[in-house]
Design a protein around this motif. Structure first.
Motif, mmCIF file in Angstrom:
data_model
loop_
_atom_site.group_PDB
_atom_site.id
_atom_site.type_symbol
_atom_site.label_atom_id
_atom_site.label_comp_id
_atom_site.label_asym_id
_atom_site.label_seq_id
_atom_site.Cartn_x
_atom_site.Cartn_y
_atom_site.Cartn_z
ATOM 1 N N GLY A 273 63.154 54.489 33.537
ATOM 2 C CA GLY A 273 62.271 54.653 34.526
ATOM 3 C C GLY A 273 62.295 55.191 35.768
ATOM 4 N N ASP B 132 60.156 54.567 25.477
ATOM 5 C CA ASP B 132 60.180 53.127 26.120
ATOM 6 C C ASP B 132 61.773 53.047 26.121
ATOM 7 N N ALA B 133 62.018 52.398 27.047
ATOM 8 C CA ALA B 133 63.483 52.000 27.040
ATOM 9 C C ALA B 133 63.911 51.023 26.161
ATOM 10 N N SER C 147 61.252 54.687 45.379
ATOM 11 C CA SER C 147 62.285 54.071 46.060
ATOM 12 C C SER C 147 62.741 55.020 47.201
ATOM 13 N N GLU D 114 61.561 57.734 30.186
ATOM 14 C CA GLU D 114 60.253 57.551 30.905
ATOM 15 C C GLU D 114 59.302 57.508 30.269
ATOM 16 N N ILE E 226 53.243 51.795 36.297
ATOM 17 C CA ILE E 226 54.079 52.316 37.409
ATOM 18 C C ILE E 226 54.558 51.142 38.298
HETATM 19 C C1 SAM Z 1 58.355 51.273 39.822
HETATM 20 S S1 SAM Z 1 58.431 52.839 39.101
HETATM 21 C C2 SAM Z 1 60.241 53.275 39.730
HETATM 22 C C3 SAM Z 1 60.322 54.962 39.635
HETATM 23 C C4 SAM Z 1 61.644 55.201 40.429
HETATM 24 N N1 SAM Z 1 62.582 54.760 39.482
HETATM 25 C C5 SAM Z 1 61.766 54.620 41.713
HETATM 26 O O1 SAM Z 1 62.466 53.785 41.907
HETATM 27 O O2 SAM Z 1 61.203 55.415 42.741
HETATM 28 C C6 SAM Z 1 58.560 52.376 37.364
HETATM 29 C C7 SAM Z 1 58.858 53.334 36.521
HETATM 30 O O3 SAM Z 1 59.136 52.988 35.176
HETATM 31 C C8 SAM Z 1 58.363 53.490 34.111
HETATM 32 N N2 SAM Z 1 58.107 52.471 32.934
HETATM 33 C C9 SAM Z 1 57.728 51.371 32.993
HETATM 34 N N3 SAM Z 1 58.006 50.872 31.795
HETATM 35 C C10 SAM Z 1 58.738 51.709 31.147
HETATM 36 C C11 SAM Z 1 59.503 51.718 29.839
HETATM 37 N N4 SAM Z 1 59.308 50.366 29.147
HETATM 38 N N5 SAM Z 1 60.359 52.563 29.472
HETATM 39 C C12 SAM Z 1 60.455 53.521 30.243
HETATM 40 N N6 SAM Z 1 59.984 53.957 31.570
HETATM 41 C C13 SAM Z 1 59.088 52.669 31.943
HETATM 42 C C14 SAM Z 1 57.144 53.876 34.914
HETATM 43 O O4 SAM Z 1 56.476 54.704 34.198
HETATM 44 C C15 SAM Z 1 57.507 54.306 36.220
HETATM 45 O O5 SAM Z 1 57.926 55.508 36.357
#
Ligand code: SAM
Length: 210
Positions: A54, A102-103, A30, A80, A24
């Motif tokens: 994400g 995963d992205a 944000s 996500e 996370i």
């Molecule tokens: C820093 S949070 C940002 C959340 C939102 N975009 C914000 O700015 O409030 C990072 C998000 O990316 C997701 N995440 C991390 N690695 C990922 C990946 N490889 N593929 C997809 N999602 C991922 C996490 O589960 C989390 O929800």
């Protein structure tokens, strides 16, 4: 002042952070100020494909919903990785599509849905903290799912700017896109952040710095 939905998002975000801090990567979602910057100047119109990596609790996704409510109907796919966040998003935005995954596998997700090339990919991934190979994989796949005039936008915190990983991220942006720019700092976000925008993906192979 926090409104009810900001508080609910924040509480859930914090809960997931405590359970899975590495993925996370931030204790609070944000802000709307960073969301403004993430969507600044994208000039989206109905039918455009927008992919979000994400989305978390949906700080940026809200803008897609807002555009939809004002008549700009985008084709949206959120990717996500966290199952709890994924469930939260599907409940909060029932009209939008989220894939649990995963992205790095974005191309597969696009192909499975026969999505046309994307106008914009926006990322909330903590790229500066992520595994180097995964970040390369995500950049390579992102170039392949964007339109020739497509835009990729991500954000990074100001305090990480001097780090080696942040410099590598900027280098990747330069390698992958014909045009690359940093935004002004968004100081009302906590912590302060800026966006990195790449326009017009290059086709040359990526050069690994290690
Ligand atoms: C820093 S949070 C940002 C959340 C939102 N975009 C914000 O700015 O409030 C990072 C998000 O990316 C997701 N995440 C991390 N690695 C990922 C990946 N490889 N593929 C997809 N999602 C991922 C996490 O589960 C989390 O929800």
């Amino acid at each position: 002042m926090l409104n009810k939905s900001t508080f609910e998002d924040g509480s859930y975000f914090l809960q997931r952070f405590l359970q899975s801090p590495k993925h996370i990567a931030s204790v609070w979602p944000s802000s709307r100020f960073l969301a403004d910057q993430m969507f600044h100047d994208l000039n989206l119109t109905s039918g455009d494909v927008v992919i979000e990596y994400g989305p978390g609790t949906g700080s940026f996704t809200q803008r897609v919903e807002r555009l939809r409510n004002s008549g700009t109907i985008l084709r949206y796919l959120g990717v996500e990785k966290d199952p709890g966040m994924h469930q939260y998003l599907t409940r909060r935005f029932p009209e939008l599509e989220f894939v649990l995954g995963d992205a790095v596998d974005v191309l597969e997700f696009c192909k499975a849905r026969a999505l046309p090339a994307a106008t914009a990919v926006i990322s909330g991934l903590p790229m500066v903290l992520m595994n180097h190979r995964t970040v390369y994989g995500i950049f390579a796949a992102t170039r392949d799912c964007l339109r020739a005039d497509g835009v990729f936008r991500t954000f990074s915190y100001m305090h990480s700017y001097p780090s080696r990983r942040a410099a590598e991220l900027r280098d990747l942006m330069r390698q992958c896109f014909e045009e690359y720019e940093l935004s002004r700092p968004v100081v009302r976000n906590l912590p302060p952040a800026f966006t990195l925008t790449g326009r017009t993906p290059r086709v040359a192979p990526l050069h690994h710095s290690r």
